[in-house]
Every structure is written in C-alpha cells, then in structure tokens.
Design an enzyme around this catalytic site. Structure first.
Site, PDB file in Angstrom:
ATOM      1  N   GLU A 185       3.460  -6.433   5.350  1.00  0.00           N
ATOM      2  CA  GLU A 185       2.917  -6.355   3.991  1.00  0.00           C
ATOM      3  C   GLU A 185       3.215  -7.592   3.150  1.00  0.00           C
ATOM      4  OE1 GLU A 185       0.966  -4.295   2.628  1.00  0.00           O
ATOM      5  OE2 GLU A 185       1.093  -2.361   3.628  1.00  0.00           O
ATOM      6  N   HIS A 197      -1.161  -7.364   4.594  1.00  0.00           N
ATOM      7  CA  HIS A 197      -1.605  -6.422   3.572  1.00  0.00           C
ATOM      8  C   HIS A 197      -3.123  -6.302   3.568  1.00  0.00           C
ATOM      9  CE1 HIS A 197      -1.490  -4.298  -0.279  1.00  0.00           C
ATOM     10  NE2 HIS A 197      -2.446  -5.098  -0.703  1.00  0.00           N
ATOM     11  N   SER A 236      -3.775  -0.314  -1.670  1.00  0.00           N
ATOM     12  CA  SER A 236      -3.206  -1.344  -2.511  1.00  0.00           C
ATOM     13  C   SER A 236      -2.997  -0.793  -3.931  1.00  0.00           C
ATOM     14  CB  SER A 236      -4.104  -2.586  -2.495  1.00  0.00           C
ATOM     15  OG  SER A 236      -3.460  -3.675  -3.079  1.00  0.00           O
TER      16      SER A 236
END
Length: 575
Positions: free
Chosen positions: A375, A484, A231
């Site tokens: 995502e 994600h 991330s």
C-alpha cells in the site's frame, strides 16, 4: 533509455489503466423511469439498462456551497439520463514523476468528464429485464481519490451487473458523486461554527437516502443495500458506519471496503458493507485544520473580509478552484498528510472514529475489508529525498506523530532500515530507490492502511460477521509491487484476463451477506473463505497471489509486533 510505467493511483479507476469492458451494443432502447420530482430517459443494450447523471440534490451554488445537500428541484418533462453528469471540482495534482530515468505516469488524475459545482448526480445500472415483483439487492459504490479528485464515471458498473446475471444472482449497481477537497471537506473554526464540515460525507449519506426512497422504482430492494468503496471511498464507508453513533438508519445492511486510504491523522496533536483499503481511522477536531482554511482564505482573496466563510461562498468558482489547486496533494512531499479530509466536526463525526470503535458505536453489519500488500509504495515516491535514518525519523515524527520524539523512535525501531524487510515486500535488495524508500513505504503502508484495518477487524469480528483479504498480485512490478488500488480490477472483473474471484465474492456478499457461494463457473467456489473470528491468535484471510487466479487462505499475523506498536501509539496519542 527511459522506461515508462503507466498506472492508476489512488483513484476509483481500473488498475493499470485497463479500460472498463463493455459488451457491443445490441438493440439499444431508451427506458424511462418516473420519480416524484421528474422523469429520466436511460439507455439499454438489451443486457443492462443505465440511468446516468440524475440529480439527487440541488446544485450547491451560493449559500449552498459547503452546506449540507438539499433535495433536488422538481421539473416537468423527461430528462436525458444517457450520459454522465459533471464531476465535482477536482484538485490539480501531479500526474508524472521521473525517478532515475524511470518515468512513472499516473493517468486518471483528472476527471473523465467536465468539472462543475453542479455535480451531485447519481447513477443506476440494472439488468435490462427484471421479473415482475422481483426486488434485487443493491450495491452502492463510493469512488476513491484521496478526497481530492475522482468521480463516479471512472467505474461504470456494467461489468459487475453483467457478471451477477451470469451467476444467477442479479444485483443493481448505484454510484454517486460527492464534493471533494475544500468544496467537500472545509476545515477550521469557521466551518465548525457554520456546520460546514464534511459536506462530502453528507453528500454520500444523502445519496444513500435517495436510494432508500427511489431504488424500488428501478427494481431494487431498499432493505438490501451494501455500501462498497475503495481508497477514500472505503474510508467513507467506514465513516458511514460510525456516524450517528453507529446507527445505519436502515440505509445499508453490509459493507465492502477495498484499498482504503487513511489521511494522516497524528499531526498537530497539541491543539453490512464492503471496504477496500479503508477502516475507521483516528481523526482530530476540525479546528486542527485551521492553517489550511486560513491559507485558502488568503489564496482566494478573502483575507480582508469580516466574514471569511461568506466570502469563500461568494467568490467565483475559478477563484476558489485556483486557491484549492495551490494546496498540497497526496502526490507531493506532504503525501498522506492530506489537507482536505474528514475531521471530527461534532455533527457528522462526533468523536475520533477509533474511539467510536472502542466504545462499540459502529454499525453492527457484516463486512469484508482488505488491503494491497504494498500500500505504501506509491505514496513514498514523493519523498525520495529522505535518505538517512535521521531524516526518516524526523519525517515520521513531524508528519505522523505530532512532533513526539518518543513515538517516532518507537516506530523507527519497529520499521528498521533493513531494505530486505521493506516494501515492496519479499523482493530482497531490489526496488531500493533510496536507502530509506522501502522502509518509508513499509511504514506508511502499515500506519495508514494495514494497522487501522487490523484494529477495526479485531474489534468488529467479535460483534458481527467479518472477512479479510490481502491482495498480493503484481509483485514483479518494479518499485511499486502490489501497489495501492492495483486490486480494483479484480473486483470489477475488468482485467486483461479476469478471474472474477473478487467480483464473485462481492456479488455473493451483496446477495447473502457472505462472500462464499457455489457456482459451477466461479473459481471462488473452490475456496472456503473463513470468517475472521474463527481464530483470535491467527485470524484467517484470503490472499490473492501470483500467478492469477491463485488464491489461498493465510493468516492476518504478518508484522504483528510492528503493527501493534503503531496501533498502540495511535490510541495513546489520540484517545
């Protein structure tokens, strides 16, 4: 009846809230490490030894608030390093959302330990016993959290070190805190003039320098450091690759990037490593964030000051923290248009990172980079009032394309309102929370994650060894799919039924700069993970699929035309 889904979002924490697994403690001892500025007492369970919460820089109080990190203050005696140091100040963000009776809670949206500006701590986890004269390779972990929150305690690293020992490829795991939100990423002309921008990235660099100076004391090899992030941590890895015109200065030899989150970057246009979900992204000048600096000044009560930066440095911690908490977060309508993010400051980041890539000014080290299939789903939950084609086009125009009608129209044509083509992918008409949710999730997932990764890999695969992956497990999860950060447990080996495929790839890479490796107890040995450069028309990538532990080789050609449109618009709007 209400249904609840628990998940971890945009944080460096185990996916689905699964706690990091630890072996039962046996015959604990307290080893001591002596450094030139002081000694630290750690803890050992006989398998691994941990040294936690060691300061690698001075506490950034007073004039050091927003400033570059400074060397730690020397002390006498032995300090306790058996517990985590404080996390850096966290931005308060939304931790719960209700969508048509589906309650989605987001645990882990606050630090696992106390918050303090005195937070620049480094942690080392190593095998409890290292042969005399042996120097082990090192993985340096950078946590995620949207540059708004997160801390190094979220992923202790013991599982990775223990797995490396079982493979006969022992490594040392290092993690460090870095300043976040306005404390670490202050924008505006005042910050630029004072060289106060990107303090969080400078913290990471300083911690890497600490590793070079001291990791040999722990049995590590300073010439064999791999930086790993997910991330915002993966973006950070990418930023470390392009700073200093791409000269790594011997700080790392490889990179591993997982689930990188890219801040919004197309707004206000007028004015060796492992990466997960992260790549060099297009960034603008630090002065484009002036509106956020001015709002912070107002909320902190510094508007009447002749020197607003000096005022921000002098206000009490609580005052500044409360002002930060008033700003928009990644879990708001503003979503991935992140307020506090890396920006081009002329010092740490001299230019748009994608321009650095185009000019070949990036670290020529091997790396692995990949994303989750879906995502964008998590970050599109906070825009469900976008329900029409016109609203979708207006949103992406204003949030991603700086008001350009033409750019927004091209992107809208590339990402149509046909819900069967949206994200979560391959779920047909299911998961359409609104008529535009799957469309927005597809667009945001590609513009912020997938397209920048592909852009970087297309260039870098011609100059160094690179490997790509796509994580597509968990597709049956309603609304979110392979969302994600859902792949993180794959690489830490901390799931309920860990396959260790991702963990083994990481350990192989840290040791040999190649994710492949043969081990009789490793499922990864059954796969030949081909380099990205083996094909220019259909670059290979490893795909993690259901049912676990299934992995196959596929190609990085999905949504080729749509993503090429996004790459072209990005390069056109921010040259």
């Amino acid at each position: 009846m209400f249904t609840t889904i628990s998940l971890v979002a945009a944080l460096a924490m185990p996916a689905f809230g699964v706690p990091v697994e630890h072996s039962a403690p046996v015959a604990r001892s307290n080893p001591v490490i002596s450094l030139d500025y002081g000694s630290f007492k750690g803890t050992s369970d006989g398998k691994t030894a941990s040294f936690l919460g060691m300061p690698f820089a001075q506490a950034p109080f007073g004039d050091l608030r927003f400033a570059a990190p400074q060397p730690p203050v020397a002390f006498s005696g032995v300090r306790d390093a058996t517990f985590w140091g404080a996390a850096c100040p966290q931005q308060q963000i939304l931790s719960f959302i209700d969508i048509d009776g589906l309650n989605i809670t987001i645990p882990g949206t606050t630090a696992l330990v106390e918050n303090s500006e005195d937070c620049l701590f480094v942690n080392v986890v190593k095998p409890a016993s290292i042969s005399s004269g042996q120097k082990l390779p090192v993985v340096f972990w950078i946590f995620g959290g949207g540059f708004e929150l997160g801390d190094s305690s979220g992923n202790p690293g013991n599982s990775v070190v223990e797995r490396s020992m079982s493979l006969g490829e022992p490594i040392i795991y290092v993690s460090a805190n870095y300043r976040l939100n306005a404390f670490g990423f202050l924008p505006g002309k005042e910050a630029k003039a004072a060289q106060a921008g990107n303090a969080g990235l400078k913290d990471q660099r300083f911690a890497l320098q600490w590793v070079q100076k001291y990791i040999s004391n722990f049995g590590g090899d300073p010439t064999k450091v791999t930086i790993w992030g997910e991330s915002a941590g993966a973006i950070s890895v990418a930023m470390q690759m392009v700073t200093n015109d791409g000269d790594p200065q011997g700080l790392f030899r490889g990179g591993f990037m997982v689930l990188f989150l890219i801040p919004s970057y197309l707004t206000n246009l007028s004015n060796k490593y492992l990466q997960e979900s992260g790549s060099p992204l297009p960034l603008q000048d630090i002065e484009t964030g002036q509106v956020y600096y001015d709002q912070l000044v107002a909320d902190a009560g510094c508007s009447g000051s002749a020197d607003t930066l000096a005022c921000l440095r002098s206000v009490p911690f609580k005052t500044l923290k409360n002002a930060v908490d008033k700003s928009a977060s990644i879990f708001s309508y503003q979503s991935l248009e992140i307020v506090w993010q890396p920006r081009v400051d002329g010092v740490f980041l001299k230019r748009n990172p994608q321009t650095s890539v185009a000019q070949g000014l990036y670290a020529k080290v091997p790396f692995v980079s990949g994303d989750c299939d879906d995502e964008g789903t998590l970050f599109s939950l906070f825009n469900i009032n976008i329900t029409t084609d016109a609203q979708f086009t207006t949103y992406i125009r204003d949030k991603y394309f700086g008001g350009s009608d033409d750019a927004a129209a091209q992107a809208a044509a590339a990402y149509t309102h046909d819900i069967t083509t949206g994200s979560p992918y391959n779920t047909g008409v299911l998961n359409a929370v609104t008529p535009q949710f799957k469309r927005l999730a597809a667009f945001q997932g590609d513009v912020v994650f997938q397209a920048p990764r592909r852009f970087f890999m297309q260039a870098a695969s011609q100059t160094q060894d690179t490997w790509a992956f796509l994580y597509a497990r968990g597709k049956a999860l309603p609304i979110l799919g392979s969302f994600h950060v859902s792949d993180l447990s794959e690489f830490y080996g901390t799931g309920l039924l860990p396959s260790f495929i991702g963990t083994d790839a990481l350990i192989n890479f840290v040791n040999t700069l190649n994710p492949n490796g043969f081990h009789v107890n490793s499922l990864l040995s059954l796969v030949n993970w081909k380099k990205y450069s083996t094909s220019t028309s259909a670059p290979p990538m490893l795909k993690f699929s259901d049912p676990a532990p299934l992995v196959t080789m596929t190609t990085d050609t999905y949504r080729s035309s749509a993503m090429q449109t996004l790459i072209g618009l990005t390069r056109q709007l921010i040259p």
